[in-house]
Design a protein around this motif. Structure first.
Motif, PDB file in Angstrom:
ATOM      1  N   LEU A 164      -9.203  -2.264   2.783  1.00 14.03           N
ATOM      2  CA  LEU A 164     -10.112  -2.982   1.605  1.00 14.03           C
ATOM      3  C   LEU A 164      -9.415  -4.318   1.415  1.00 14.03           C
ATOM      4  O   LEU A 164     -10.370  -5.428   0.897  1.00 14.03           O
ATOM      5  CB  LEU A 164      -9.999  -2.161   0.485  1.00 14.03           C
ATOM      6  CG  LEU A 164     -10.573  -2.115  -0.793  1.00 14.03           C
ATOM      7  CD1 LEU A 164     -12.175  -1.684  -0.446  1.00 14.03           C
ATOM      8  CD2 LEU A 164     -10.001  -1.267  -1.681  1.00 14.03           C
ATOM      9  N   LYS A 165      -8.258  -4.463   1.471  1.00 13.66           N
ATOM     10  CA  LYS A 165      -7.679  -5.820   1.042  1.00 13.66           C
ATOM     11  C   LYS A 165      -7.802  -6.834   1.837  1.00 13.66           C
ATOM     12  O   LYS A 165      -8.033  -8.158   1.607  1.00 13.66           O
ATOM     13  CB  LYS A 165      -6.101  -5.536   0.759  1.00 13.66           C
ATOM     14  CG  LYS A 165      -5.748  -4.776  -0.391  1.00 13.66           C
ATOM     15  CD  LYS A 165      -5.988  -5.268  -1.703  1.00 13.66           C
ATOM     16  CE  LYS A 165      -6.393  -4.089  -2.655  1.00 13.66           C
ATOM     17  NZ  LYS A 165      -6.873  -4.460  -3.983  1.00 13.66           N
ATOM     18  N   PHE A 167      -2.001  -8.647  -5.514  1.00 16.03           N
ATOM     19  CA  PHE A 167      -1.697  -7.493  -4.730  1.00 16.03           C
ATOM     20  C   PHE A 167      -0.524  -7.137  -4.121  1.00 16.03           C
ATOM     21  O   PHE A 167       0.461  -6.297  -4.660  1.00 16.03           O
ATOM     22  CB  PHE A 167      -2.706  -7.277  -3.644  1.00 16.03           C
ATOM     23  CG  PHE A 167      -2.387  -5.667  -2.902  1.00 16.03           C
ATOM     24  CD1 PHE A 167      -2.744  -4.688  -3.538  1.00 16.03           C
ATOM     25  CD2 PHE A 167      -1.950  -5.524  -1.295  1.00 16.03           C
ATOM     26  CE1 PHE A 167      -2.678  -3.484  -3.026  1.00 16.03           C
ATOM     27  CE2 PHE A 167      -2.012  -4.411  -0.803  1.00 16.03           C
ATOM     28  CZ  PHE A 167      -2.333  -3.354  -1.577  1.00 16.03           C
ATOM     29  N   GLY A 202      -3.073 -12.543  -3.241  1.00  9.74           N
ATOM     30  CA  GLY A 202      -3.907 -12.217  -4.370  1.00  9.74           C
ATOM     31  C   GLY A 202      -2.927 -11.761  -5.448  1.00  9.74           C
ATOM     32  O   GLY A 202      -1.998 -12.344  -5.530  1.00  9.74           O
ATOM     33  N   LYS A 244     -10.820  -6.961   3.538  1.00 10.25           N
ATOM     34  CA  LYS A 244     -12.211  -7.332   3.177  1.00 10.25           C
ATOM     35  C   LYS A 244     -12.266  -8.229   1.842  1.00 10.25           C
ATOM     36  O   LYS A 244     -13.020  -8.984   1.762  1.00 10.25           O
ATOM     37  CB  LYS A 244     -12.972  -5.790   2.926  1.00 10.25           C
ATOM     38  CG  LYS A 244     -13.908  -5.487   3.792  1.00 10.25           C
ATOM     39  CD  LYS A 244     -15.232  -4.741   3.354  1.00 10.25           C
ATOM     40  CE  LYS A 244     -15.850  -4.032   4.438  1.00 10.25           C
ATOM     41  NZ  LYS A 244     -15.862  -2.535   4.422  1.00 10.25           N
ATOM     42  N   GLU A 245     -11.466  -7.958   1.180  1.00  8.04           N
ATOM     43  CA  GLU A 245     -11.729  -8.685  -0.158  1.00  8.04           C
ATOM     44  C   GLU A 245     -11.200 -10.148  -0.086  1.00  8.04           C
ATOM     45  O   GLU A 245     -11.173 -11.316  -0.830  1.00  8.04           O
ATOM     46  CB  GLU A 245     -10.450  -8.104  -1.317  1.00  8.04           C
ATOM     47  CG  GLU A 245     -10.906  -6.929  -1.962  1.00  8.04           C
ATOM     48  CD  GLU A 245     -10.123  -6.333  -2.841  1.00  8.04           C
ATOM     49  OE1 GLU A 245      -8.919  -6.777  -3.084  1.00  8.04           O
ATOM     50  OE2 GLU A 245     -10.186  -5.248  -3.288  1.00  8.04           O
ATOM     51  N   ASN A 246     -10.667 -10.420   1.294  1.00  9.64           N
ATOM     52  CA  ASN A 246     -10.504 -11.782   1.774  1.00  9.64           C
ATOM     53  C   ASN A 246      -9.567 -12.631   0.560  1.00  9.64           C
ATOM     54  O   ASN A 246      -9.793 -13.759   0.160  1.00  9.64           O
ATOM     55  CB  ASN A 246     -11.765 -12.694   2.022  1.00  9.64           C
ATOM     56  CG  ASN A 246     -11.553 -13.686   2.634  1.00  9.64           C
ATOM     57  OD1 ASN A 246     -10.367 -13.942   3.536  1.00  9.64           O
ATOM     58  ND2 ASN A 246     -12.494 -14.603   2.791  1.00  9.64           N
ATOM     59  N   LEU A 247      -8.112 -12.086   0.317  1.00  7.83           N
ATOM     60  CA  LEU A 247      -7.529 -12.492  -0.681  1.00  7.83           C
ATOM     61  C   LEU A 247      -6.892 -13.696  -0.182  1.00  7.83           C
ATOM     62  O   LEU A 247      -6.427 -13.907   1.145  1.00  7.83           O
ATOM     63  CB  LEU A 247      -6.277 -11.494  -0.955  1.00  7.83           C
ATOM     64  CG  LEU A 247      -7.094 -10.103  -1.521  1.00  7.83           C
ATOM     65  CD1 LEU A 247      -5.705  -8.920  -1.780  1.00  7.83           C
ATOM     66  CD2 LEU A 247      -7.518 -10.292  -2.983  1.00  7.83           C
ATOM     67  N   THR A 268       0.655  -1.287  -0.024  1.00 16.03           N
ATOM     68  CA  THR A 268       0.234   0.057  -0.058  1.00 16.03           C
ATOM     69  C   THR A 268       0.938   1.380   0.041  1.00 16.03           C
ATOM     70  O   THR A 268       0.558   2.077  -0.768  1.00 16.03           O
ATOM     71  CB  THR A 268      -0.976  -0.035   1.205  1.00 16.03           C
ATOM     72  OG1 THR A 268      -1.826  -1.223   1.128  1.00 16.03           O
ATOM     73  CG2 THR A 268      -2.027   1.130   1.226  1.00 16.03           C
ATOM     74  N   THR A 326      -6.584 -12.941   3.800  1.00 18.11           N
ATOM     75  CA  THR A 326      -6.671 -11.665   4.517  1.00 18.11           C
ATOM     76  C   THR A 326      -7.818 -11.585   5.649  1.00 18.11           C
ATOM     77  O   THR A 326      -7.752 -10.588   6.323  1.00 18.11           O
ATOM     78  CB  THR A 326      -6.259 -10.615   3.556  1.00 18.11           C
ATOM     79  OG1 THR A 326      -7.415 -10.681   2.795  1.00 18.11           O
ATOM     80  CG2 THR A 326      -5.136 -10.634   2.811  1.00 18.11           C
ATOM     81  N   GLY A 327      -8.848 -11.996   5.089  1.00 18.10           N
ATOM     82  CA  GLY A 327     -10.163 -11.806   5.857  1.00 18.10           C
ATOM     83  C   GLY A 327      -9.941 -12.360   7.579  1.00 18.10           C
ATOM     84  O   GLY A 327     -10.688 -11.779   8.161  1.00 18.10           O
TER      85      GLY A 327
END
Ligand code: SER
Length: 617
Positions: free
Chosen positions: A535-536, A578, A576, A538-541, A490, A591-592
């Motif tokens: 956000l990342k 990312f 992910g 939340k995306e549960n990567l 980030t 990540t979730g």
């Protein structure tokens, strides 16, 4: 033998067939992902996950030379064989070879490669108790090894200084867990849940020129502390793990964890019991002799010269890893090392300022280890010396005032010691040392109470931080470590690709991340960083791991930490699409699982670097 030669001979020996080990780089002395301890104090510490069963990218046979620091030995430094900083040569079997190969290989290394006289080598083995039986297997292996060099090895049970059994009577000595059991916390009762450990077998070198000192007991034996024997290597058979209910269970793998102090092995090859005369220390001692006009051969000068050499060596390594002197944890230990060295420099009455001496010593240490661990590129090195000079300067300013105050008092009591700590930053032990040196009386009432309380605290922080146990800590650390990956990517996305990791440190409360960036982050930037990390989350990567050649990982743009030496094969963690990093730390699978990411603080961390403290709530 020079340190370069000995280190190379050891690593080559374990690389060669039939041993076929892979060399792993030394981990930092300030551990990144292990809040259970302040410093790396043995070669096995960075390997704990692998000793517990995780697969290592380089396979089951590893070897290295690990920079190590033991704060608990700080007061022992001054004699001919103790140092806080040392290098531990290590070899590991992660569920591969076991006792038979390990003991034979080490003996061959000592006698054939280093050419030590087998008659001067004595060994110890675990005598057993109700829970873990006597290590008869090692006893039998040692008997055979000695027989192969024509020595009839007699076994001596539980020797002690007063039991009448002396070294002359035996070769293989059996001792209880207090001597022949190894875990980071010591004997089985002291191990916290999650900690691995096991019985061990040590090798001692005999310095025949040092006669037994009766002060240590009637009879001499390997673990007698008189200096006649020196421990030069320890093979731990790491096969147990402490459980929450206090029992020991067998690990999935039977591992070997071998560690031998490089400084002591050199002393044995030179048949010189003074480790400070090896090329790992002596250039600093020579410099101190020049700067003070005093001889090292005079016993009165030896303790201060050894203390300065050891302490500033440890300090140089810590500064090189980016640690700043401070009032807490590692920073406090670093401050103590520097301050104690300065006090000892005054004792030697140097012909230059303590700042000038500090810089010169630091430079000599840089030369001793050049191309091994320290890379005194001008920029990095000037950072070290400027932090060191600044710290010495600050201490010099208070030292004079503090000593004046101390000298005015007929008796040093708890209140004065406390005032010196509060006003001048004198650590308790320094006040005690100065008072004793000046022949002042210490009021052993309140002072001692405070001093003991303090010592207990620093012992706990430096040695026994394992209290909560690995199992309790590991989940929180794993989450914070994974969040650090998200944070780094980030930062690069928001601030630019000049952002690179300079340091990372995790405790159970928070993560700390240092990175290159020239200016303070704005409030908006901080909000944006939090937003993207969350956000990342939340995306549960998915977090994926693959093992690849280092070259391949770099080609695939996996991030590395500048200045860190990586092995030829590495683990790459992708989150992910990312983030992608070469990394050995623990990670969650999705990540979730991280929770909510929050930045606690942003501040400067040296020139052109910033530091972020963040947590997961
Ligand atoms: N862990 C053991 C030690 O530190 C052997 O490597 O002595």
């Amino acid at each position: 033998m020079t340190h370069r030669e000995l280190r190379k001979k050891y690593l080559d020996f374990f690389l060669e067939s039939p041993r076929n080990h892979q060399v792993i780089p030394s981990a930092p002395i300030i551990p990144e992902n292990d809040p259970t301890t302040l410093f790396t104090s043995s070669g096995m510490q960075p390997l704990i996950p692998f000793l517990l069963g995780e697969k290592h990218p380089l396979g089951q046979r590893l070897t290295d030379s690990q920079k190590s620091f033991r704060a608990q030995d700080i007061n022992e430094v001054g004699d001919n064989r103790h140092s806080t900083f040392f290098e531990m040569l290590g070899n590991w079997s992660l569920g591969d070879y076991f006792k038979n190969d390990q003991l034979r290989w080490f003996f061959t290394f000592l006698t054939k490669v280093l050419k030590l006289d087998p008659n001067k080598l004595y060994v110890t083995v675990y005598e057993g108790d109700q829970i873990v039986p006597k290590d008869t297997e090692s006893v039998e292996i040692w008997k055979e090894i000695y027989a192969s060099v024509g020595i009839d090895a007699k076994v001596v049970d539980s020797p002690s200084s007063n039991s009448g059994t002396s070294a002359k009577q035996g070769r293989i000595f059996l001792y209880p867990a207090s001597k022949n059991w190894w875990s980071r916390s010591g004997e089985p009762e002291k191990m916290p849940p999650g900690e691995p450990g096991g019985p061990d077998s040590e090798v001692f070198f005999e310095f025949t020129q040092i006669p037994h000192d009766p002060k240590f007991g009637k009879q001499c034996h390997p673990n007698c502390e008189c200096g006649h024997f020196l421990e030069i290597g320890n093979s731990v058979f790491m096969q147990y793990q402490k459980q929450a209910d206090g029992t020991l269970t067998e690990l999935p793998n039977k591992n070997v964890d071998f560690g031998g102090g490089l400084e002591r092995l050199i002393a044995a090859t030179e048949n010189n019991p003074d480790i400070f005369q090896s090329d790992l220390f002596f250039p600093v001692i020579e410099l101190l002799s020049r700067l003070s006009g005093k001889k090292y051969s005079d016993p009165i000068n030896q303790p201060p010269m050894r203390i300065i050499t050891d302490h500033l060596k440890a300090a140089t390594f810590m500064l090189a890893e980016g640690l700043q002197p401070g009032n807490k944890q590692q920073g406090y230990i670093l401050r103590r090392l520097i301050r104690r060295s300065v006090v000892k420099m005054h004792k030697l009455h140097l012909q230059c300022s303590t700042i000038e001496a500090g810089i010169q010593i630091c430079q000599v240490i840089g030369q001793i280890y050049s191309n091994v661990y320290l890379y005194p590129e001008t920029k990095e090195f000037s950072n070290i010396t400027s932090t060191l000079s600044e710290e010495i300067k600050r201490f010099e300013q208070v030292l004079n005032k503090g000593i004046k105050l101390l000298e005015k008092q007929p008796v040093v009591d708890g209140k004065l010691a406390f005032d010196l700590l509060q006003t001048y930053g004198f650590p308790w032990e320094l006040t005690a040392e100065l008072a004793l040196e000046r022949g002042q009386k210490i009021d052993f009432g309140e002072f001692q109470k405070e001093f003991q309380k303090h010592q207990e605290l620093s012992r706990n922080t430096s040695k026994g931080m394992f209290k909560g146990g690995l199992q309790n800590h590991s989940e929180v650390i794993t989450r914070l470590h994974t969040a650090t990956h998200l944070l780094q990517q980030t930062l690069r996305d928001i601030l630019g690709d000049h952002v690179r990791q300079k340091g990372s440190n995790i405790t159970v409360q928070r993560l700390r991340f240092d990175f290159t960036h020239p200016k303070k982050l704005t409030d908006q930037e901080i909000l944006d960083i939090e937003k993207i990390v969350n956000l990342k989350i939340k995306e549960n990567l998915r977090v994926n791991m693959s093992i690849t050649e280092l070259e391949q990982a770099l080609k695939n743009s996996a991030l590395t930490v500048p200045g860190v030496k990586y092995p030829a094969k590495v683990k790459v963690y992708s989150i992910g699409n990312f983030s992608k990093e070469v990394c050995g730390g623990p990670h969650v699978d999705f990540t979730g699982l991280l929770g909510k990411f929050k930045i606690i603080k942003e501040e400067a961390a040296g020139s052109n670097s910033r530091r972020i403290y963040a947590t997961l709530i």
